[in-house]
Write an enzyme that holds these catalytic residues in place. Structure first.
Site, short mmCIF file in Angstrom:
data_model
loop_
_atom_site.label_atom_id
_atom_site.label_comp_id
_atom_site.label_asym_id
_atom_site.label_seq_id
_atom_site.Cartn_x
_atom_site.Cartn_y
_atom_site.Cartn_z
N TYR A 14 1.88 -8.78 3.22
CA TYR A 14 3.24 -8.22 3.22
C TYR A 14 3.65 -7.83 4.64
O TYR A 14 2.90 -7.22 5.38
CB TYR A 14 3.28 -6.98 2.32
CG TYR A 14 4.61 -6.26 2.31
CD1 TYR A 14 5.69 -6.79 1.64
CD2 TYR A 14 4.78 -5.06 2.98
CE1 TYR A 14 6.91 -6.14 1.62
CE2 TYR A 14 6.00 -4.40 2.97
CZ TYR A 14 7.06 -4.95 2.28
OH TYR A 14 8.27 -4.30 2.27
N ARG A 49 7.75 -2.25 15.92
CA ARG A 49 6.64 -2.25 14.97
C ARG A 49 6.09 -3.67 14.89
O ARG A 49 6.84 -4.61 14.65
CB ARG A 49 7.14 -1.82 13.58
CG ARG A 49 6.02 -1.61 12.60
CD ARG A 49 6.53 -1.45 11.18
NE ARG A 49 6.77 -2.74 10.56
CZ ARG A 49 6.94 -2.92 9.25
NH1 ARG A 49 6.91 -1.88 8.45
NH2 ARG A 49 7.16 -4.10 8.75
N HIS A 91 0.43 0.46 5.79
CA HIS A 91 0.93 0.35 4.42
C HIS A 91 -0.02 0.89 3.36
O HIS A 91 -0.24 0.25 2.32
CB HIS A 91 1.33 -1.11 4.12
CG HIS A 91 2.70 -1.19 3.53
ND1 HIS A 91 2.93 -1.26 2.18
CD2 HIS A 91 3.92 -1.15 4.10
CE1 HIS A 91 4.22 -1.28 1.96
NE2 HIS A 91 4.85 -1.21 3.10
N GLU A 106 1.19 4.13 11.10
CA GLU A 106 1.94 4.59 9.93
C GLU A 106 1.18 4.36 8.63
O GLU A 106 0.53 3.32 8.47
CB GLU A 106 3.26 3.82 9.92
CG GLU A 106 4.11 4.04 8.70
CD GLU A 106 5.35 3.15 8.73
OE1 GLU A 106 5.76 2.68 9.81
OE2 GLU A 106 5.91 2.91 7.65
N GLU A 108 7.21 7.73 3.95
CA GLU A 108 8.35 6.95 3.43
C GLU A 108 8.43 6.99 1.91
O GLU A 108 9.50 6.80 1.35
CB GLU A 108 8.32 5.51 3.95
CG GLU A 108 7.17 4.67 3.44
CD GLU A 108 7.19 3.24 3.96
OE1 GLU A 108 7.38 3.04 5.17
OE2 GLU A 108 7.05 2.32 3.14
N GLU A 153 13.72 4.23 12.26
CA GLU A 153 13.46 2.81 11.98
C GLU A 153 14.78 2.08 11.74
O GLU A 153 15.69 2.61 11.08
CB GLU A 153 12.58 2.70 10.72
CG GLU A 153 12.24 1.26 10.35
CD GLU A 153 11.34 1.17 9.11
OE1 GLU A 153 11.22 2.17 8.38
OE2 GLU A 153 10.76 0.09 8.89
N ARG A 179 8.28 10.80 7.81
CA ARG A 179 9.16 9.64 7.63
C ARG A 179 10.10 9.73 6.43
O ARG A 179 10.67 8.73 5.99
CB ARG A 179 8.29 8.38 7.52
CG ARG A 179 7.86 7.98 8.89
CD ARG A 179 7.10 6.73 9.00
NE ARG A 179 7.51 5.60 8.21
CZ ARG A 179 8.59 4.85 8.41
NH1 ARG A 179 9.43 5.16 9.39
NH2 ARG A 179 8.84 3.81 7.64
N TRP A 211 -0.60 -1.68 -1.60
CA TRP A 211 -0.01 -2.70 -0.72
C TRP A 211 0.85 -2.01 0.32
O TRP A 211 1.33 -2.51 1.24
CB TRP A 211 0.79 -3.73 -1.52
CG TRP A 211 2.02 -3.15 -2.12
CD1 TRP A 211 2.11 -2.48 -3.30
CD2 TRP A 211 3.32 -3.15 -1.56
NE1 TRP A 211 3.38 -2.07 -3.50
CE2 TRP A 211 4.15 -2.47 -2.44
CE3 TRP A 211 3.86 -3.68 -0.38
CZ2 TRP A 211 5.52 -2.28 -2.19
CZ3 TRP A 211 5.21 -3.49 -0.14
CH2 TRP A 211 6.03 -2.79 -1.03
N ASP A 223 2.14 -0.41 11.01
CA ASP A 223 2.20 0.11 9.64
C ASP A 223 1.00 -0.42 8.85
O ASP A 223 0.88 -1.62 8.62
CB ASP A 223 3.51 -0.37 8.99
CG ASP A 223 3.80 0.29 7.66
OD1 ASP A 223 2.90 0.98 7.14
OD2 ASP A 223 4.92 0.11 7.14
#
Ligand code: CS2
Ligand code: MG
Length: 402
Positions: free
Chosen positions: A159, A147, A212, A236, A262, A339, A283, A402, A210
């Site tokens: 981040y 990633r 996010h 992602e 996630e 992951e 995920r 975020w 990602d």
């Protein structure tokens, strides 16, 4: 067999981890991860005050009934605190059942479908050049899937791209760090990162990214399109997925594979996404989705629709969660990738584990149970520290995803 005692152990060997330990009258014990990053003690209180008193004296073999009792029986269903608490208990009960059977958990689930589990690591940098170098380092460590995240010119502190964003009570500012966001800058910069990575490493390496949750559906569609030439393994969390229908729009515009889930904690969060085949990878992970009982159900449901798994395994999922995930990964017919972002040395020592990493692949090990233990004496040497994830704001101060 009866449940004799249940304790909740909180330790911070680099990150806070909440671990449930169930002790039976026959001396068998099992452990489960119940960590909810940044809200850890809410789960501890939920367990100690509302769950544990109801379970003492029960038969630990009746995992499904305990799960239903904690889920339906609470009346207040779902939610990250509830589901992390259920996961801690459920994972510990599966550990006990597999130990009692003398089998590794994957055998109890139906046996291994593969020899090992493909995983992806993390590479990040504040600039494209730094990220390209970081990917090279991960590749040298054996990773076959990486990633890749990069800082964005004009945006300090994004981040997952540079300095660690977690604020802990040991730091002077024990409140969430504030980061800045600008989607337009990000959308221009990110395809350049992947162009540079493909130039440097070719197409044999799997690359993931990602977003996010920070994009709107049409922005996500644009990014997916612009990344198509670079053949990502997945994009992602392109959008905040409260609105599952958003993915219909993204899907219409791009063939970049999509991963999400996630922050999901039940199958209901993903029902439409899976039934309409709007994503390629789901995920959900043992600790946030209610333990192996619920994660197995989500994996099976996804299998019916050809959606593959990609369990969340950042370093705030404890080695106990990773261990449980790996047994499910080894079994699941529709496994995709796991992951694995690694742990501090102290975390490996506090949680001795049978699972292992080599050549970019993980294996849960063959010890009866899920194969992860906790060294309670060592855990006590790392007391809880209040910690926060960052928050994100647009230039005008608007609070953003975020
Ligand atoms: C990230 C995580 O691993 C990932 O994909 O999204 O770093 C996530 O932000 C943390 O696990 C949140 O606790
Ligand atoms: Mg993520």
């Amino acid at each position: 067999m009866k449940i004799q005692d249940i304790k909740v152990i909180v330790t911070c060997p680099g990150r806070n981890f909440v671990t449930v330990k169930i002790v039976t009258d026959e001396g068998l014990t099992g452990i489960g991860d119940a960590t909810l990053n940044g809200r850890e003690l809410a789960v501890v209180a939920y367990l100690e005050e509302h769950v544990i008193p109801c379970l003492l004296g029960r038969d630990p073999a009746r995992i499904e009934d305990v799960w239903q009792y904690l889920y339906r029986g609470a009346y207040w269903r779902r939610g990250p605190v509830t589901m992390a608490a259920i996961a801690g208990i459920d994972t510990a009960l599966w550990d006990i059942k597999a130990k009692a059977a003398g089998m590794p958990l994957y055998d109890l689930l139906g046996g291994a479908s593969r020899e090992h589990v493909l995983c992806y690591g993390h590479a990040q940098g504040t600039t494209i050049e730094e990220t390209v170098e970081a990917v090279g380092r991960r590749q040298a460590e054996g990773y076959r899937a990486i990633r890749s995240q990069s800082g964005i010119p004009g945006l300090p502190n994004v981040y997952g791209t540079g300095a660690f964003s977690l604020s802990t009570s040991a730091a002077t500012d024990a409140l969430p760090r504030e980061e800045a966001w600008d989607t337009a800058k990000y959308l221009v910069h990110t395809p350049k990162l992947f162009a540079a990575l493909r130039d440097a490493y070719g197409f044999d390496l799997h690359l993931l990214h990602d977003a996010h949750h920070r994009l709107t559906p049409i922005e996500a569609a644009r990014l997916g399109k612009d990344l198509e030439p670079h053949r990502l393994f997945w994009l992602e969390d392109a959008v905040a997925a409260e609105h599952q229908e958003s993915f219909r729009l993204i899907r219409r515009h791009t063939v970049t594979p999509l991963a999400v889930g996630e922050v999901f904690n039940t199958i209901w969060d993903a029902r439409l996404l899976i039934e309409e085949q709007l994503v390629d990878y789901i995920r959900t992970t043992a600790v946030h989705a209610g333990g192996p009982t619920a994660l197995r159900r989500i994996m099976d449901f996804a299998a019916v629709y050809g959606v593959r798994t990609g369990c969340h395994g950042a370093m705030d999922m404890s080695p106990v969660c990773l261990g449980a995930n790996l047994h499910l990964d080894l079994w699941a017919p529709n496994f995709g990738i796991q992951e694995y972002s690694g742990y501090t040395d102290a975390t490996h020592e506090v949680f001795p584990h049978a699972w292992s990493f080599a050549d970019g692949l993980l294996h849960p090990g063959d010890r009866p149970g899920h194969g992860v233990e906790i060294d309670e004496t060592l855990a006590a040497r790392y007391p809880y520290e209040r910690a926060y994830l960052p928050v994100n704001r647009l230039a005008d101060g608007t609070l953003w995803h975020w």
